[in-house]
Design an enzyme around this catalytic site. Structure first.
Site, PDB file in Angstrom:
ATOM      1  N   SER A 149       0.852  -1.189   0.000  1.00 19.33           N
ATOM      2  CA  SER A 149       0.000   0.000   0.000  1.00 19.33           C
ATOM      3  C   SER A 149       0.887   1.236   0.000  1.00 19.33           C
ATOM      4  CB  SER A 149      -0.889   0.004   1.252  1.00 19.33           C
ATOM      5  OG  SER A 149      -1.526   1.248   1.445  1.00 19.33           O
ATOM      6  N   TYR A 162      -3.609  -0.655  10.040  1.00 17.99           N
ATOM      7  CA  TYR A 162      -3.430  -0.864   8.600  1.00 17.99           C
ATOM      8  C   TYR A 162      -2.044  -0.401   8.162  1.00 17.99           C
ATOM      9  CZ  TYR A 162      -4.487  -0.806   3.599  1.00 17.99           C
ATOM     10  OH  TYR A 162      -4.474  -1.026   2.236  1.00 17.99           O
TER      11      TYR A 162
END
Length: 257
Positions: A149, A162
């Site tokens: 990510s 996350y």
């Protein structure tokens, strides 16, 4: 005579794509099947049967809960029972839970880390054991592609678990690549930018945040799932046999801004 396009073929390969019920995972699974692979498509809360049906006879759907410690073993066992082996592993399954950091529940932290990081390690380990058992000196025997990510590089807001998990994915990718390259396995990661998927629906719906995001992306648009397919195919194919330990950004230019 072999051409450059032949290096992108995946004939006689078996690929496992986690989180393939929709979005990025479904697009990746479809691309790999179009390149010739037999594809095991995984779903968790939502079954991946629609993805398998859209692909056709070269796909089968599997279901397992990667938020549990046993989920990875259950999934891998199902796939090997069906197809006999795994040549390509795409660790795409992920989850995101938003809270202010000072209020973040430990239960949610553990869930996000289990799905996004621990299960990635578990599946990679299972796949590597399978690949190594079939390897010969100097032979490339498998590909592992992790979906990282932009938050592998940046911190984000209200997503500490996350961000921590995706930072871990980037470093895990490099660590596994170091150990398994001599054994014929290339391990790489893709770091998607802002893609229009169910995970980003809230951001897309927020007029102010959506505008701010688009202003930062040189390409001027959200990514679409198919925008990731080419990178995934490259890293899954013989075309990338000398590429390992890299984190490839596919972000419309976000990180270069």
């Amino acid at each position: 005579m072999q051409t450059i396009l032949d290096l992108f073929r995946l004939d006689n390969k078996v690929a496992l794509v986690t989180g393939a019920a929709s979005g990025l995972g479904a697009a990746i699974a479809t691309a790999l099947a179009q390149a010739g692979a037999t594809v095991a498509v995984h779903g968790n809360r939502r079954a991946a049967t629609e993805t398998a049906a859209a692909i056709g006879s070269k796909a089968a759907a599997f279901r397992a809960d990667l938020s549990t410690i046993d989920g990875a073993n259950e999934l891998f066992g199902q796939v090997v029972d069906k197809f006999g082996r795994v040549d390509i592993l795409i660790n795409n399954a992920g989850t995101i839970i938003r809270h202010a950091a000072e209020e973040y529940p430990l239960e949610d932290w553990q869930t996000v880390l289990q799905v996004n990081l621990t299960s990635v390690f578990q599946l990679s380990q299972l796949a590597a054991r399978d690949m190594i058992s079939r390897s010969a000196p100097g032979q490339n025997v498998g590909k592992i592609v992790n979906i990282a990510s932009l938050l592998s590089f940046q911190g984000g807001i209200r997503v500490p678990a996350y961000a921590a998990s995706k930072g871990g994915v980037a470093q895990l990718t490099k660590a596994l690549a170091n150990e398994w390259a001599p054994k014929g396995i290339q391990v790489n990661a893709i770091a998607p930018g802002y893609f229009a998927t169910s995970n980003t629906e809230a951001l897309q719906a927020d007029e102010t945040r959506n505008r701010q995001i688009l202003e930062r992306i040189p390409a001027g648009r959200w990514g679409q799932p198919n925008d990731l397919a080419g990178a995934a195919l490259f890293l899954s194919s013989p075309a990338s046999d000398y590429v390992t330990g890299t984190v490839m950004t596919v972000d419309g230019g976000w990180m270069g801004r």
